[in-house]
Motif scaffolding. Sequence first.
Motif, short mmCIF file in Angstrom:
data_model
loop_
_atom_site.label_atom_id
_atom_site.label_comp_id
_atom_site.label_asym_id
_atom_site.label_seq_id
_atom_site.Cartn_x
_atom_site.Cartn_y
_atom_site.Cartn_z
N ASP A 235 59.73 46.90 44.20
CA ASP A 235 58.51 46.06 44.10
C ASP A 235 57.87 46.16 45.60
O ASP A 235 56.81 46.08 46.04
CB ASP A 235 58.85 44.68 43.70
CG ASP A 235 58.69 44.69 42.29
OD1 ASP A 235 58.57 45.80 41.46
OD2 ASP A 235 59.03 43.70 41.62
N TRP A 239 54.13 47.06 47.29
CA TRP A 239 53.23 46.36 47.74
C TRP A 239 52.83 46.75 49.24
O TRP A 239 51.87 46.81 49.69
CB TRP A 239 53.72 44.82 47.65
CG TRP A 239 53.88 44.04 46.63
CD1 TRP A 239 54.99 43.73 45.78
CD2 TRP A 239 52.85 43.87 45.59
NE1 TRP A 239 54.66 43.10 44.64
CE2 TRP A 239 53.53 43.30 44.23
CE3 TRP A 239 51.61 44.24 45.33
CZ2 TRP A 239 52.84 43.11 43.12
CZ3 TRP A 239 50.60 43.81 44.18
CH2 TRP A 239 51.37 43.26 43.12
N ARG A 243 49.04 47.80 50.34
CA ARG A 243 48.58 47.04 51.68
C ARG A 243 48.09 48.20 52.55
O ARG A 243 47.04 47.75 53.45
CB ARG A 243 49.65 46.10 52.42
CG ARG A 243 49.80 44.84 51.67
CD ARG A 243 50.59 43.80 52.65
NE ARG A 243 51.25 42.78 52.09
CZ ARG A 243 52.36 42.55 51.45
NH1 ARG A 243 53.36 43.68 51.45
NH2 ARG A 243 52.85 41.53 50.82
N THR A 256 51.74 38.88 46.31
CA THR A 256 52.48 39.79 45.54
C THR A 256 53.38 38.94 44.76
O THR A 256 53.54 37.65 45.00
CB THR A 256 53.30 40.61 46.68
OG1 THR A 256 53.86 39.54 47.36
CG2 THR A 256 52.27 41.25 47.39
N SER A 259 57.17 42.52 39.71
CA SER A 259 56.38 43.46 38.60
C SER A 259 57.07 42.86 37.25
O SER A 259 58.15 42.83 36.96
CB SER A 259 56.35 44.86 39.10
OG SER A 259 57.85 45.24 38.94
#
Length: 391
Positions: A235, A239, A243, A256, A259
Amino acid sequence: MKTQVAIVGAGPSGLLLGQLLAKSGIANIVIEQRSGDYVLGRIRAGVLEQTTVDLLREAGVASRMDAEGLPHDGVELCFGGQRHRIDLHGLTGKQVMVYGQTEVTRDLMAARTAAGLPTVYEADEVAVHGFDSAHPSVTYLKDGVRHEVQADFIAGCDGFHGVCRASVPAGAITQHEKVYPFGWLGVLADVPPVSDELIYVHHDRGFALCSQRSKVRSRYYVQCSLDDKVEHWSDDAFWNELRARLPADTAANLVTGPSIEKSIAPLRSFVAEPLRFGRLMLVGDAGHIVPPTGAKGLNLAASDVGYLWQALQGFYAGRAGEIDHYSQRALARIWKAERFSWWMTSLMHRFPENGTFGHKMQIAEMEYLFSSRAAMTALAENYVGLPLVST
């Protein structure tokens, strides 16, 4: 068992067709290979065109969508680190509705159950027969017992890998396909969206999309290699990559979280021609696939349903010739949506094999788009969905 229309596949296209036919007094049964829970577990699109919204309302299954769905008047494209808004409503007078395909399917399932309409889940060895005659049928195995459904028509709503298109003789069908050299790594998370509207991002590291399912559930994507594996992406890694592709001010607002689903989807364009073979009609993914860039997959399936519903109403009202136009009318709209999805995909993704010339063409195209009201209107018209051509 005898019915008027046997529908193979209980995804949104099959269920929507069944609901519309039932409201028109046309008997139908839905036959699905998978379980209902499996069908609901598939994570799919969430942007509905006005045509799709109108059909769901016509089918009487729109109350939850109207209460919980998120109407969007615009969409953003990000290029060179700058976000540019396309005013969908201002340019076309129309909007799109953000409401997940899973929820559409859930609503359709509930309506079919409430109406007591016949549905068979976990049907094994589904096969279609005699569709080149006036007496087609569908057979299946359920709990060890073989069943036969005799029908006037078969609607093949069973997806790209389904039995219906595979049952058509090879010489009777032409298939057109383009496979793209990348996929989308997608994450679903219970976090608020980074923006009120969708953001499509062109970046040197690859495409990204900030989408959503509700005010508290987001769907994000990044372009990845076809050789990539989900298990290679934690994860945090996802993220961080997202970004890196967003403008700094957008990335700073990104919320964030863990998931709840993560997957990689390959991208392809595919069309089978024709969509009618005697008494067998292909609907939705059974007849065509679009890359998800233009948000057309579910919406094209819905427009197929709209055309087939109109044609079957005409047939049972004594206008038998209307069924002859289903394939031609559906394909005319399909190819326009295929063109738009191909164009959006070509514009927004990174294609290293196209070199610096290809990249410069993307920049020139985007600069022209944002400087031309006519170009933005063309994008907006296609994004909100072209109208169904009436009979």
